[in-house]
Scaffold this motif. Structure first.
Motif, PDB file in Angstrom:
ATOM      1  N   LEU A 206       0.848  -1.194   0.000  1.00 58.37           N
ATOM      2  CA  LEU A 206       0.000   0.000   0.000  1.00 58.37           C
ATOM      3  C   LEU A 206       0.880   1.238   0.000  1.00 58.37           C
ATOM      4  CD1 LEU A 206      -2.753   1.503   0.406  1.00 58.37           C
ATOM      5  CD2 LEU A 206      -2.333   1.286   2.873  1.00 58.37           C
ATOM      6  N   ASN A 207       0.656   2.099  -0.989  1.00 58.49           N
ATOM      7  CA  ASN A 207       1.323   3.400  -1.042  1.00 58.49           C
ATOM      8  C   ASN A 207       0.241   4.456  -0.836  1.00 58.49           C
ATOM      9  OD1 ASN A 207       3.310   5.325  -1.360  1.00 58.49           O
ATOM     10  ND2 ASN A 207       3.223   5.289  -3.593  1.00 58.49           N
ATOM     11  N   ALA A 208       0.308   5.149   0.309  1.00 64.69           N
ATOM     12  CA  ALA A 208      -0.809   6.009   0.721  1.00 64.69           C
ATOM     13  C   ALA A 208      -0.350   7.430   0.975  1.00 64.69           C
ATOM     14  CB  ALA A 208      -1.458   5.449   1.981  1.00 64.69           C
ATOM     15  N   TYR A 209      -1.155   8.378   0.494  1.00 66.09           N
ATOM     16  CA  TYR A 209      -0.962   9.799   0.781  1.00 66.09           C
ATOM     17  C   TYR A 209      -2.177  10.292   1.559  1.00 66.09           C
ATOM     18  CZ  TYR A 209       2.960   9.861  -2.460  1.00 66.09           C
ATOM     19  OH  TYR A 209       4.174   9.623  -3.071  1.00 66.09           O
ATOM     20  N   HIS A 210      -1.928  11.012   2.645  1.00 63.31           N
ATOM     21  CA  HIS A 210      -2.986  11.452   3.545  1.00 63.31           C
ATOM     22  C   HIS A 210      -3.122  12.970   3.509  1.00 63.31           C
ATOM     23  CE1 HIS A 210      -2.410   7.401   4.955  1.00 63.31           C
ATOM     24  NE2 HIS A 210      -1.272   7.674   5.574  1.00 63.31           N
ATOM     25  N   SER A 211      -4.295  13.453   3.108  1.00 62.99           N
ATOM     26  CA  SER A 211      -4.538  14.896   3.138  1.00 62.99           C
ATOM     27  C   SER A 211      -4.744  15.385   4.568  1.00 62.99           C
ATOM     28  CB  SER A 211      -5.766  15.247   2.291  1.00 62.99           C
ATOM     29  OG  SER A 211      -5.508  15.032   0.923  1.00 62.99           O
ATOM     30  N   PHE A 212      -5.230  14.477   5.438  1.00 67.85           N
ATOM     31  CA  PHE A 212      -5.474  14.818   6.844  1.00 67.85           C
ATOM     32  C   PHE A 212      -4.837  13.750   7.724  1.00 67.85           C
ATOM     33  CE2 PHE A 212      -8.880  16.596   4.276  1.00 67.85           C
ATOM     34  CZ  PHE A 212      -8.808  17.937   4.636  1.00 67.85           C
TER      35      PHE A 212
ATOM     36  N   PHE B 154     -11.312  19.073   7.777  1.00 74.80           N
ATOM     37  CA  PHE B 154     -11.886  20.270   7.168  1.00 74.80           C
ATOM     38  C   PHE B 154     -13.384  20.171   7.403  1.00 74.80           C
ATOM     39  CE2 PHE B 154     -13.859  22.510   3.568  1.00 74.80           C
ATOM     40  CZ  PHE B 154     -13.238  23.746   3.655  1.00 74.80           C
ATOM     41  N   GLY B 155     -13.870  20.871   8.439  1.00 73.57           N
ATOM     42  CA  GLY B 155     -15.267  20.709   8.812  1.00 73.57           C
ATOM     43  C   GLY B 155     -15.556  19.256   9.136  1.00 73.57           C
ATOM     44  N   ALA B 156     -16.584  18.693   8.509  1.00 75.92           N
ATOM     45  CA  ALA B 156     -16.953  17.293   8.732  1.00 75.92           C
ATOM     46  C   ALA B 156     -16.065  16.314   7.971  1.00 75.92           C
ATOM     47  CB  ALA B 156     -18.409  17.076   8.335  1.00 75.92           C
ATOM     48  N   LEU B 157     -15.193  16.817   7.095  1.00 72.08           N
ATOM     49  CA  LEU B 157     -14.290  15.960   6.317  1.00 72.08           C
ATOM     50  C   LEU B 157     -13.100  15.562   7.184  1.00 72.08           C
ATOM     51  CD1 LEU B 157     -13.293  14.663   3.673  1.00 72.08           C
ATOM     52  CD2 LEU B 157     -12.386  16.921   3.023  1.00 72.08           C
ATOM     53  N   ARG B 158     -13.010  14.284   7.526  1.00 73.29           N
ATOM     54  CA  ARG B 158     -11.978  13.813   8.443  1.00 73.29           C
ATOM     55  C   ARG B 158     -10.809  13.124   7.747  1.00 73.29           C
ATOM     56  NH1 ARG B 158      -8.242  12.753  10.349  1.00 73.29           N
ATOM     57  NH2 ARG B 158      -7.663  11.800  12.325  1.00 73.29           N
ATOM     58  N   VAL B 159     -11.069  12.394   6.670  1.00 77.24           N
ATOM     59  CA  VAL B 159     -10.029  11.627   5.982  1.00 77.24           C
ATOM     60  C   VAL B 159     -10.187  11.787   4.486  1.00 77.24           C
ATOM     61  CG1 VAL B 159      -9.259   9.262   5.432  1.00 77.24           C
ATOM     62  CG2 VAL B 159      -9.689   9.907   7.808  1.00 77.24           C
TER      63      VAL B 159
ATOM     64  N   THR C  51      -1.644  18.921 -10.144  1.00 81.27           N
ATOM     65  CA  THR C  51      -2.124  17.578  -9.863  1.00 81.27           C
ATOM     66  C   THR C  51      -1.962  17.219  -8.387  1.00 81.27           C
ATOM     67  OG1 THR C  51      -1.671  16.812 -12.103  1.00 81.27           O
ATOM     68  CG2 THR C  51      -1.779  15.128 -10.391  1.00 81.27           C
ATOM     69  N   ARG C  52      -3.064  16.770  -7.780  1.00 88.02           N
ATOM     70  CA  ARG C  52      -3.159  16.339  -6.377  1.00 88.02           C
ATOM     71  C   ARG C  52      -3.013  17.482  -5.371  1.00 88.02           C
ATOM     72  NH1 ARG C  52      -4.521  11.939  -9.001  1.00 88.02           N
ATOM     73  NH2 ARG C  52      -4.359   9.944  -7.901  1.00 88.02           N
ATOM     74  N   ASP C  53      -2.982  18.729  -5.822  1.00 87.17           N
ATOM     75  CA  ASP C  53      -3.133  19.850  -4.892  1.00 87.17           C
ATOM     76  C   ASP C  53      -4.602  19.936  -4.479  1.00 87.17           C
ATOM     77  OD1 ASP C  53      -0.480  20.502  -5.298  1.00 87.17           O
ATOM     78  OD2 ASP C  53      -0.887  22.310  -6.477  1.00 87.17           O
ATOM     79  N   ALA C  54      -4.837  20.531  -3.310  1.00 92.29           N
ATOM     80  CA  ALA C  54      -6.211  20.690  -2.827  1.00 92.29           C
ATOM     81  C   ALA C  54      -6.375  22.067  -2.215  1.00 92.29           C
ATOM     82  CB  ALA C  54      -6.560  19.609  -1.811  1.00 92.29           C
ATOM     83  N   LEU C  55      -7.607  22.563  -2.288  1.00 87.08           N
ATOM     84  CA  LEU C  55      -7.945  23.871  -1.728  1.00 87.08           C
ATOM     85  C   LEU C  55      -9.235  23.748  -0.941  1.00 87.08           C
ATOM     86  CD1 LEU C  55      -7.282  27.028  -1.815  1.00 87.08           C
ATOM     87  CD2 LEU C  55      -9.086  27.132  -3.552  1.00 87.08           C
TER      88      LEU C  55
END
Length: 238
Positions: A20-26, A39-44, A207-211
């Protein structure tokens, strides 16, 4: 003026377990960043690549809305509710863990990797009866539009969850621009750029940036190259 958080792809947590190769935003598992818990109700928001024939053994969840979006390949699923299914690229799956479930997920292919987003949201209501749903999306609806893939309403487009959230997948041509209005006052938007380059209210995402953006009634997204992205409207308070 809207409030924003900008998450460059390289700032995500990373764990390479071989299978498993995993990237975690949170913050997730052994990666903890006090500024990146939710981010608010967004946990993972995990960006996972699963090796051929490998996967996640049976494990429990409760009181979480779990959304899986395959980006490449297939993912086989079994759970304690008796569901056994394979989700493929172009599908979306949701589990309302509620009072508690156990499930396993693995890549059923011997020679192909599986790439997916797995997303967890805190529910609006705790201890609901667990449920499972998966659908196949009409990918043509994503072309130069915001194709709704999730909502709080069982009668609406896409899957539904126990939370006042709306998800959209989009596939924009270069230079195409479109506005998206907020569904519920007080919600925010979290945009994950899957591939290509976009501008969101003037912010450039590779690519794979988030706002994350809140205290705004609408967003405008322009593709500066051909681009695919996921938009999530999320309750900031829940």
């Amino acid at each position: 003026m809207a409030n924003t958080v900008f998450h460059k792809a390289y700032t995500r947590g990373h764990a390479d377990h071989g299978w498993l190769n995993a990237y975690h935003s949170f913050s997730f598992a052994s990666w903890y960043n006090p500024d990146r818990v939710q981010f608010g109700a967004l946990r993972v928001l995990n960006d996972d690549t699963v090796a051929p024939g490998m996967g996640f053994g049976t494990h429990p969840h409760d009181n979480m809305e779990i959304i899986t979006i395959p980006l490449e390949g297939d993912l086989a699923h079994k759970d304690s509710m008796g569901n056994a299914a394979t989700i493929k690229t172009g599908d979306v799956q949701v589990m309302s863990a509620g009072t508690g479930i156990q499930h396993s997920e693995f890549n059923p292919n011997a020679d192909l990797r599986t790439k997916l987003f797995q997303i967890w949201l805190f529910p609006k209501t705790r201890n609901v009866t667990p449920r499972y749903q998966q659908i196949t999306l009409d990918k043509s609806l994503e072309k130069n539009d915001f194709a709704q893939i999730l909502s709080p309403n069982p009668d609406d487009a896409g899957v539904w969850i126990h939370q006042d959230a709306w998800f959209y997948l989009s596939d924009f041509d270069k230079d195409f621009s479109k506005k998206l209005a907020q569904k519920k006052e007080g919600n925010g938007f979290y945009i994950m750029n899957i591939e290509g380059e976009i501008e969101v209210n003037g912010h450039q995402l590779d690519t794979r940036d988030a706002l994350g953006i809140w205290e705004t009634a609408e967003i405008e997204i322009k593709a500066t190259t051909a681009a695919k992205f996921l938009v999530m409207e999320i309750p900031m308070k829940y």
